[in-house]
Design a protein around this motif. Sequence first.
Motif, mmCIF file in Angstrom:
data_model
loop_
_atom_site.group_PDB
_atom_site.id
_atom_site.type_symbol
_atom_site.label_atom_id
_atom_site.label_comp_id
_atom_site.label_asym_id
_atom_site.label_seq_id
_atom_site.Cartn_x
_atom_site.Cartn_y
_atom_site.Cartn_z
ATOM 1 N N GLY A 1 0.816 -1.218 0.000
ATOM 2 C CA GLY A 1 0.000 0.000 0.000
ATOM 3 C C GLY A 1 0.845 1.261 0.000
ATOM 4 O O GLY A 1 0.540 2.230 -0.702
ATOM 5 N N LEU A 2 1.927 1.247 0.777
ATOM 6 C CA LEU A 2 2.819 2.414 0.804
ATOM 7 C C LEU A 2 3.510 2.631 -0.543
ATOM 8 O O LEU A 2 3.685 3.768 -0.987
ATOM 9 N N VAL A 3 3.916 1.543 -1.190
ATOM 10 C CA VAL A 3 4.534 1.661 -2.514
ATOM 11 C C VAL A 3 3.545 2.275 -3.498
ATOM 12 O O VAL A 3 3.890 3.176 -4.280
ATOM 13 N N CYS A 4 2.300 1.813 -3.477
ATOM 14 C CA CYS A 4 1.280 2.375 -4.371
ATOM 15 C C CYS A 4 1.016 3.839 -4.042
ATOM 16 O O CYS A 4 0.849 4.662 -4.943
ATOM 17 N N LEU A 5 0.975 4.176 -2.765
ATOM 18 C CA LEU A 5 0.730 5.553 -2.360
ATOM 19 C C LEU A 5 1.866 6.467 -2.805
ATOM 20 O O LEU A 5 1.631 7.573 -3.314
ATOM 21 N N VAL A 6 3.106 6.026 -2.648
ATOM 22 C CA VAL A 6 4.252 6.810 -3.120
ATOM 23 C C VAL A 6 4.182 6.973 -4.640
ATOM 24 O O VAL A 6 4.440 8.061 -5.175
ATOM 25 N N GLY A 7 3.810 5.914 -5.344
ATOM 26 C CA GLY A 7 3.653 6.010 -6.799
ATOM 27 C C GLY A 7 2.589 7.020 -7.186
ATOM 28 O O GLY A 7 2.764 7.783 -8.152
ATOM 29 N N LEU A 8 1.482 7.058 -6.435
ATOM 30 C CA LEU A 8 0.439 8.047 -6.704
ATOM 31 C C LEU A 8 0.957 9.469 -6.489
ATOM 32 O O LEU A 8 0.675 10.365 -7.273
ATOM 33 N N VAL A 9 1.711 9.679 -5.424
ATOM 34 C CA VAL A 9 2.258 11.007 -5.150
ATOM 35 C C VAL A 9 3.226 11.421 -6.263
ATOM 36 O O VAL A 9 3.183 12.560 -6.755
ATOM 37 N N VAL A 10 4.087 10.501 -6.673
ATOM 38 C CA VAL A 10 5.051 10.813 -7.733
ATOM 39 C C VAL A 10 4.332 11.121 -9.039
ATOM 40 O O VAL A 10 4.622 12.133 -9.708
ATOM 41 N N GLY B 1 1.225 12.038 -9.435
ATOM 42 C CA GLY B 1 0.432 13.262 -9.264
ATOM 43 C C GLY B 1 1.281 14.510 -9.367
ATOM 44 O O GLY B 1 0.885 15.499 -10.007
ATOM 45 N N SER B 2 2.468 14.485 -8.747
ATOM 46 C CA SER B 2 3.349 15.655 -8.832
ATOM 47 C C SER B 2 3.882 15.838 -10.254
ATOM 48 O O SER B 2 4.033 16.971 -10.718
ATOM 49 N N HIS C 1 4.132 19.003 -15.160
ATOM 50 C CA HIS C 1 4.333 18.880 -16.607
ATOM 51 C C HIS C 1 3.000 18.980 -17.331
ATOM 52 O O HIS C 1 1.939 18.815 -16.747
ATOM 53 N N ASP C 2 3.084 19.246 -18.612
ATOM 54 C CA ASP C 2 1.869 19.332 -19.421
ATOM 55 C C ASP C 2 1.303 17.963 -19.748
ATOM 56 O O ASP C 2 0.124 17.831 -20.042
ATOM 57 N N HIS C 3 2.157 16.926 -19.715
ATOM 58 C CA HIS C 3 1.715 15.584 -20.094
ATOM 59 C C HIS C 3 1.062 14.902 -18.892
ATOM 60 O O HIS C 3 1.688 14.687 -17.870
ATOM 61 N N VAL C 4 -0.192 14.604 -19.053
ATOM 62 C CA VAL C 4 -0.921 13.914 -17.985
ATOM 63 C C VAL C 4 -1.264 12.517 -18.502
ATOM 64 O O VAL C 4 -1.822 12.376 -19.586
ATOM 65 N N TYR C 5 -0.886 11.525 -17.739
ATOM 66 C CA TYR C 5 -1.167 10.143 -18.105
ATOM 67 C C TYR C 5 -2.202 9.586 -17.131
ATOM 68 O O TYR C 5 -1.854 9.051 -16.081
ATOM 69 N N PRO C 6 -3.475 9.729 -17.469
ATOM 70 C CA PRO C 6 -4.511 9.262 -16.537
ATOM 71 C C PRO C 6 -4.484 7.743 -16.342
ATOM 72 O O PRO C 6 -4.875 7.257 -15.290
ATOM 73 N N SER C 7 -3.979 7.019 -17.324
ATOM 74 C CA SER C 7 -3.946 5.561 -17.159
ATOM 75 C C SER C 7 -2.988 5.151 -16.037
ATOM 76 O O SER C 7 -3.263 4.219 -15.283
ATOM 77 N N ALA C 8 -1.875 5.859 -15.893
ATOM 78 C CA ALA C 8 -0.934 5.557 -14.805
ATOM 79 C C ALA C 8 -1.559 5.867 -13.459
ATOM 80 O O ALA C 8 -1.441 5.080 -12.508
ATOM 81 N N LEU C 9 -2.245 7.016 -13.359
ATOM 82 C CA LEU C 9 -2.912 7.369 -12.100
ATOM 83 C C LEU C 9 -4.023 6.371 -11.772
ATOM 84 O O LEU C 9 -4.168 5.951 -10.619
ATOM 85 N N LEU C 10 -4.796 6.002 -12.775
ATOM 86 C CA LEU C 10 -5.879 5.035 -12.546
ATOM 87 C C LEU C 10 -5.330 3.667 -12.133
ATOM 88 O O LEU C 10 -5.889 3.000 -11.254
ATOM 89 N N THR C 11 -4.226 3.254 -12.746
ATOM 90 C CA THR C 11 -3.611 1.973 -12.390
ATOM 91 C C THR C 11 -3.130 1.985 -10.954
ATOM 92 O O THR C 11 -3.375 1.047 -10.191
ATOM 93 N N LEU C 12 -2.445 3.049 -10.552
ATOM 94 C CA LEU C 12 -1.950 3.142 -9.179
ATOM 95 C C LEU C 12 -3.096 3.228 -8.170
ATOM 96 O O LEU C 12 -3.037 2.624 -7.101
ATOM 97 N N CYS C 13 -4.150 3.982 -8.502
ATOM 98 C CA CYS C 13 -5.325 4.045 -7.615
ATOM 99 C C CYS C 13 -5.970 2.668 -7.485
ATOM 100 O O CYS C 13 -6.366 2.258 -6.395
ATOM 101 N N GLY C 14 -6.064 1.955 -8.588
ATOM 102 C CA GLY C 14 -6.633 0.600 -8.557
ATOM 103 C C GLY C 14 -5.796 -0.352 -7.723
ATOM 104 O O GLY C 14 -6.321 -1.155 -6.946
#
Length: 161
Positions: A22-31, A33-34, A39-52
């Motif tokens: 859970g902590l690894v996923c949470l750190v990934g979400l923070v990274v 998200g930041s 940056h201008d490039h937003v990858y919603p699939s990465a955020l959705l994967t980490l949230c999942g």
Amino acid sequence: MGKNQSVRCAARYFPAASVGIGLVCLVGLVVEGSRALLHDHVYPSALLTLCGLLALTVCAGLIRRRYVLRAFEFTKAQIRLASRAGVRTVCIADVSAVRIEHTGDTASGYQETSLRLEWRDGSRSIVCDHDPELGPALVRLLPSHVAVKERWDLLREPSTG
């Protein structure tokens, strides 16, 4: 000994694997998200994967918590293995051995007692707070065909980090 005589060993539970994942996923979400904010490039699939993955880890931890063995309760006739999900009973005639191991460090002394129960269909174990009287109490309570083996490990040096 009376008929109501019993010995109980209860474990404390900490879901280390679930918390770590859970902590690894949470750190990934923070990274991620930041990175998305900076940056201008937003990858919603990465955020959705980490949230999942984070939601899956939390759900798996909650489900696993219900089935983790919490306590052994020994009587002359049976042994009850209790978890939050239910209680399993093992007849004392099926039990072949009980192994007890005491561990600790030189700074704090003995801190934990590991208890392993072996029977015809398998084995289970738990780790509980140190109980120096557990071995002698089980020897007095259990029939002679059940081998109660107790081991006191040498105290090791405390870890520094």
